[in-house]
Scaffold this motif. Structure first.
Motif, short mmCIF file in Angstrom:
data_model
loop_
_atom_site.label_atom_id
_atom_site.label_comp_id
_atom_site.label_asym_id
_atom_site.label_seq_id
_atom_site.Cartn_x
_atom_site.Cartn_y
_atom_site.Cartn_z
N MET A 383 14.02 -3.61 -5.65
CA MET A 383 14.72 -2.46 -4.70
C MET A 383 14.97 -1.23 -5.26
O MET A 383 14.66 -0.06 -4.74
CB MET A 383 15.95 -3.35 -4.22
N ARG A 384 15.33 -1.10 -6.63
CA ARG A 384 15.51 -0.12 -7.07
C ARG A 384 14.27 0.92 -7.24
O ARG A 384 14.19 2.15 -7.05
CB ARG A 384 16.16 -0.20 -8.40
N LEU A 389 10.95 5.22 -5.97
CA LEU A 389 9.43 5.63 -5.59
C LEU A 389 9.53 6.44 -4.23
O LEU A 389 9.03 7.49 -4.13
CB LEU A 389 8.56 4.27 -5.25
N VAL A 390 10.16 6.01 -3.06
CA VAL A 390 10.34 6.80 -2.16
C VAL A 390 10.99 7.99 -2.10
O VAL A 390 10.39 9.26 -1.79
CB VAL A 390 11.10 5.86 -1.03
N THR A 457 5.59 2.01 -15.81
CA THR A 457 6.92 2.44 -15.07
C THR A 457 6.38 2.66 -13.45
O THR A 457 5.49 3.07 -13.20
CB THR A 457 7.52 3.66 -15.83
N VAL A 458 7.82 2.90 -12.94
CA VAL A 458 7.49 3.57 -11.58
C VAL A 458 7.23 4.78 -11.53
O VAL A 458 6.52 5.35 -10.36
CB VAL A 458 8.99 3.23 -10.71
N TRP A 459 7.18 5.70 -12.65
CA TRP A 459 7.02 7.19 -12.46
C TRP A 459 5.56 7.11 -12.27
O TRP A 459 4.97 8.17 -12.06
CB TRP A 459 7.52 7.56 -13.61
N VAL A 543 7.08 -2.88 -6.74
CA VAL A 543 7.90 -2.30 -5.47
C VAL A 543 7.64 -3.19 -4.32
O VAL A 543 7.07 -4.29 -4.55
CB VAL A 543 7.30 -1.06 -5.29
N LEU A 544 8.38 -3.17 -3.32
CA LEU A 544 8.16 -4.04 -2.01
C LEU A 544 6.83 -4.09 -1.42
O LEU A 544 6.65 -5.46 -1.21
CB LEU A 544 9.29 -3.52 -1.12
N ALA A 545 6.03 -3.26 -1.68
CA ALA A 545 4.66 -3.54 -1.15
C ALA A 545 4.00 -4.54 -2.01
O ALA A 545 3.38 -5.34 -1.65
CB ALA A 545 3.94 -2.29 -1.01
N THR A 546 4.05 -4.40 -3.35
CA THR A 546 3.33 -5.22 -4.16
C THR A 546 3.97 -6.74 -4.22
O THR A 546 3.46 -7.65 -4.42
CB THR A 546 3.56 -4.79 -5.86
#
Length: 598
Positions: A383-384, A389-390, A457-459, A543-546
């Motif tokens: 969730m974080r 990301l968004v 990482t999310v970056w 992330v939520l999509a994955t």
């Protein structure tokens, strides 16, 4: 001749001096960040080309054409290419079949509830492509498809009549997904058509069908061609639908080949970054060719000019007895695109496993999976990451698009057109291609600069989304800055404000509606995007999509359905925020006053 040369050189020197003074005078911040973004785009594009000649990671091995020999010599190569072209053309066909009639019905006829239908088409984006594919698998899969089982029961068939796990299934779902894009791409030109030519055709006895085929459609050709090219470019680069419908096994396309080259199944062949580079170039080639063909067609733009200095008013065609069939056609598309997939996902989310509707199945209905939604969401880290990301992608897209547009619109630098052209490259290069280049860049960063938090990482996913959405956002900010007269910025400078102050305190408030819309729409698209995230996925950047993809691939259909419903609700909430925010900021307001009330 020497004097002419001296004058030419002095003129070039003056131009260079003017450009240098303009950079130093206050535009240096915008120029720096605009060229930084362009440099990254060019670097990643070059990296894709580089990797196609490398057998391993960059700088670890020399150049070699072995990757091309392996790809072109594969027994599956031409099958993959033909599958990709077939999926692209099939998607275009479905989008045209629904999009063009919908655009005509809702813009040029007296169909009832026109505004409601247009709004419903706009909000079809609340259902991501991955979710829509899941819904149709539950409806038309030969093994568990509810519609297949219903038809088999009615007609006493031994085999399922439909198989969604095929190339036509991929084209069908992607066509439904991209129909709203086709609709809105041609709605503006459709609404602006001068009806004089259509009225002249009526006078000489042409019926409505002949008018549409021989008058209306040819005048709309540039808009339709632009829509076809956009749909085709988007369709061949989409991974998630093909990935669910056999694209990782028998129905392979170029997008799935890139994925399998860098994310092979357990126990299968090794990672082949060079092969992925070749496929990345192959998936870029049709897009660049399509754009070239489109620009060539624009050279004949004068042939399609229908808006002149004379007054005109577009005419709505009366449908008469065809009014109700027209309404049924609109509802038919909405049922295929939204209602049926949503209904089957909601039904599956309330059951322990997918079953045909029955009294026994109703007795098993529960909200068990929704009560365990925290587990389905993947925990706090997922969730974080999704929130970061968004928000991060939207903020960075707005920042860089504003800097690029400032250079393009507000400066007189000779390189501003080049900046604008480079910023449009992501539109021609599929997102999965950029994701591959970022994956290589991330591996290199982890090896040479391990202290930089980028790889896994999310970056790295944020970077991919920023680059992928930059061309879209810069079109919005370019148009917004063009609408603001230069005198407002000059007034701020006369009052003593520095250039960056006039950017923040004058220009940004004036174009705030466009910035808010671009930011919120980018957030919505990033939230729904799954192709790049899957290619860049690691143990710490889910992330939520994955997470939804993982649940589905594990065979947890009911859990994945429950998470899909939650994603649809979140997307719907984002749509509501976009509508409310753009509605409020679109209200008339006073311009910001400069220092001293001047």
């Amino acid at each position: 001749m020497e004097k002419v040369a001296d004058v030419s050189l002095s003129s070039s020197g003056v131009q260079a001096a003017k450009s240098l003074r303009e950079i130093i005078s206050g535009n240096s911040i915008a120029v720096f960040f605009a060229w930084a973004a362009c440099a990254v785009i060019l670097l990643l594009t070059t990296l894709i080309l580089w990797m196609s000649f490398s057998r391993g990671l960059p700088f670890e091995s020399g150049f070699s054409p072995d990757n091309y020999a392996e790809v072109f010599g594969s027994e599956h190569f031409w099958t993959v290419v033909l599958n990709t072209v077939g999926v692209g053309l099939g998607t275009v066909a479905i989008s045209i079949f629904f999009g063009v009639p919908l655009a005509w019905l809702l813009n040029r006829t007296d169909i009832p509830m026109r505004s409601l239908f247009i709004t419903m088409l706009a909000v079809t984006v609340i259902m991501p492509g991955l979710v829509k594919a899941m819904g149709w698998i539950m409806l038309l899969s030969p093994q568990v498809g509810l519609l297949n089982r219903l038809v088999m029961g009615i007609f006493r068939l031994r085999e399922a009549p439909f198989d969604i796990n095929s190339l036509w299934g991929i084209s069908f779902i992607q066509g439904l997904m991209l129909t709203p894009s086709m609709f809105f791409l041609i709605s503006g030109p459709m609404r602006s058509l001068d009806s004089a030519l259509e009225e002249a055709a009526e006078v000489v006895g042409a019926n409505r069908l002949k008018i549409i085929v021989w008058i209306t459609s040819p005048m709309l050709w540039p808009a339709i061609l632009g829509g076809i090219i956009y749909i085709f470019m988007t369709a061949i680069a989409m991974f998630e639908v093909a990935g669910l419908l056999g694209g990782l096994s028998e129905n392979r396309i170029l997008a799935t080949e890139i994925f399998l080259a860098v994310q092979p199944f357990e126990g299968s062949s090794e990672i082949k970054y060079g092969v992925a580079g070749v496929y990345g170039l192959l998936i870029m080639a049709p897009s660049l060719f399509a754009l070239f063909f489109y620009f060539q067609s624009l050279k004949q733009a004068h042939r399609y000019a229908v808006i002149t200095g004379k007054g005109y008013k577009p005419k709505d065609f009366p449908l008469g007895s065809l009014r109700y069939p027209a309404i049924l056609f609109v509802l038919f598309y909405l049922a295929l695109a939204v209602f049926l997939p949503f209904a089957v996902l909601l039904w599956a989310s309330l059951l322990p496993s997918l079953r045909m509707p029955s009294v026994e199945a109703l007795s098993l209905v529960s909200f068990k999976w929704y009560s365990e939604i925290h587990y389905l969401l993947g925990g706090f880290d997922v969730m974080r990451n999704t929130l970061l990301l968004v928000v991060g992608s939207s903020a960075l897209v707005l920042f860089f698009s504003f800097m690029i547009s400032w250079v393009v619109v507000r400066t007189k630098l000779r390189t501003r057109r080049l900046v604008d052209t480079i910023s449009m490259l992501p539109h021609a290069i599929p997102g999965i291609g950029f994701a591959f280049a970022l994956l290589i860049a991330g591996i290199m960063t982890a090896k040479w600069f391990p202290w930089v938090p980028f790889y896994n990482t999310v970056w790295i996913i944020i970077a991919g989304n920023v680059l992928n959405r930059l061309s879209y956002a810069t079109r919005i900010t370019n148009a917004a800055l063009i609408q603001v007269q230069q005198e407002l910025e000059d007034a701020a400078l006369i009052c003593g404000a520095r250039k960056w102050v006039s950017m923040l305190r004058v220009m940004m408030p004036l174009i705030r509606p466009s910035l808010v819309f671009a930011g919120l729409w980018t957030a919505l698209l990033v939230f729904r995007e799954v192709s790049m995230a899957l290619l860049l996925i690691g143990p710490k950047n889910k992330v939520l999509a994955t997470q939804l993809w993982i649940l589905w691939r594990q065979g947890d259909l009911s859990q994945a359905s429950a998470l899909s419903i939650v994603l649809i609700l979140i997307t719907g909430l984002l749509i509501l925020v976009v509508q409310r925010a753009t509605g409020k900021i679109g209200e008339p307001r006073s311009l910001p006053q400069l220092g001293g009330g001047g």
